[in-house]
Design a protein around this motif. Structure first.
Motif, short mmCIF file in Angstrom:
data_model
loop_
_atom_site.label_atom_id
_atom_site.label_comp_id
_atom_site.label_asym_id
_atom_site.label_seq_id
_atom_site.Cartn_x
_atom_site.Cartn_y
_atom_site.Cartn_z
N LEU A 137 0.83 -1.21 0.00
CA LEU A 137 0.00 0.00 0.00
C LEU A 137 0.87 1.26 0.00
O LEU A 137 0.48 2.29 -0.56
N LYS A 138 2.04 1.16 0.62
CA LYS A 138 2.94 2.31 0.71
C LYS A 138 4.09 2.23 -0.27
O LYS A 138 4.97 3.08 -0.27
N ASN A 139 4.09 1.17 -1.12
CA ASN A 139 5.17 1.00 -2.11
C ASN A 139 6.54 1.09 -1.46
O ASN A 139 7.44 1.78 -1.95
N THR A 140 6.69 0.38 -0.36
CA THR A 140 7.92 0.44 0.42
C THR A 140 8.43 -0.96 0.69
O THR A 140 7.64 -1.88 0.93
N VAL A 141 9.75 -1.10 0.66
CA VAL A 141 10.40 -2.35 1.01
C VAL A 141 11.38 -2.09 2.15
O VAL A 141 11.96 -1.01 2.24
N PHE A 142 11.51 -3.08 3.02
CA PHE A 142 12.36 -2.95 4.20
C PHE A 142 13.40 -4.08 4.21
O PHE A 142 13.17 -5.15 3.66
N LEU A 143 14.50 -3.81 4.88
CA LEU A 143 15.49 -4.84 5.12
C LEU A 143 15.93 -4.73 6.57
O LEU A 143 16.62 -3.77 6.94
N GLN A 144 15.50 -5.69 7.37
CA GLN A 144 15.93 -5.76 8.76
C GLN A 144 17.21 -6.58 8.81
O GLN A 144 17.21 -7.75 8.41
N MET A 145 18.27 -5.97 9.31
CA MET A 145 19.57 -6.62 9.34
C MET A 145 20.00 -6.80 10.78
O MET A 145 20.19 -5.82 11.51
N ASN A 146 20.13 -8.04 11.20
CA ASN A 146 20.56 -8.37 12.56
C ASN A 146 21.89 -9.09 12.53
O ASN A 146 22.33 -9.59 11.50
N SER A 147 22.52 -9.16 13.69
CA SER A 147 23.80 -9.86 13.82
C SER A 147 24.78 -9.43 12.73
O SER A 147 25.41 -10.25 12.06
N LEU A 148 24.90 -8.14 12.55
CA LEU A 148 25.75 -7.61 11.49
C LEU A 148 27.22 -7.92 11.76
O LEU A 148 27.68 -7.95 12.90
N ILE A 149 27.93 -8.15 10.66
CA ILE A 149 29.37 -8.43 10.71
C ILE A 149 30.09 -7.44 9.81
O ILE A 149 29.47 -6.83 8.93
N PRO A 150 31.39 -7.25 10.03
CA PRO A 150 32.12 -6.30 9.16
C PRO A 150 31.99 -6.62 7.67
O PRO A 150 32.01 -5.70 6.85
N GLY A 151 31.83 -7.87 7.34
CA GLY A 151 31.65 -8.25 5.93
C GLY A 151 30.36 -7.74 5.31
O GLY A 151 30.21 -7.82 4.09
N ASP A 152 29.46 -7.23 6.12
CA ASP A 152 28.22 -6.65 5.58
C ASP A 152 28.41 -5.20 5.17
O ASP A 152 27.49 -4.59 4.60
N THR A 153 29.57 -4.63 5.44
CA THR A 153 29.84 -3.24 5.09
C THR A 153 29.77 -3.06 3.57
O THR A 153 30.44 -3.77 2.82
#
Length: 121
Positions: free
Chosen positions: A74-90
């Motif tokens: 309805l809001k034309n929106t997408v989300f990305l919840q990122m947990n347990s982040l590691i330096p390789g996610d930079t």
């Protein structure tokens, strides 16, 4: 004019969490698959996760169990919840829509401007 605008990036310590958002603006009547990609310095852009209009999701093996993609049609929106982040996610994280149906027809392969995510060790 159809645009995708990301937000929510930033600096976080390893083990922390961030939530990215990407909103589409313009005369939009529907969006097919919405995805998140990322590109680290010196590396190719890679697909992180995608979600179809019916809610079907897919993930890169490197983020399975840590990241969750969702969307609000309805809001034309997408989300990305990122947990347990590691330096390789930079990386710079980009939002993508494979096609968007507008008043004047379909727009294909639409990209946002990107948002920086930095994970410190």
């Amino acid at each position: 004019q159809v645009q995708l605008v990301e937000s929510g990036g930033g600096l976080v310590q390893a083990g922390g969490s961030l939530r990215l958002s990407c909103g589409a603006s313009g005369n939009i009547f529907g969006i097919n698959v919405m995805s998140w990609y990322r590109q680290a310095p010196g590396k190719q852009r890679e697909l992180v996760a995608g979600v179809s209009s019916d809610g079907t999701t897919s993930y890169a093996d490197s983020v399975k169990g840590r990241f969750t993609i969702s969307r609000d049609n309805l809001k034309n929106t997408v989300f990305l919840q990122m947990n347990s982040l590691i330096p390789g996610d930079t990386a710079v994280y980009y939002c993508n829509a494979d096609w968007i149906r507008t008043l004047s027809g379909r727009r294909y392969d639409v990209w946002g401007q990107g948002t920086q995510v930095t994970v410190s060790s």
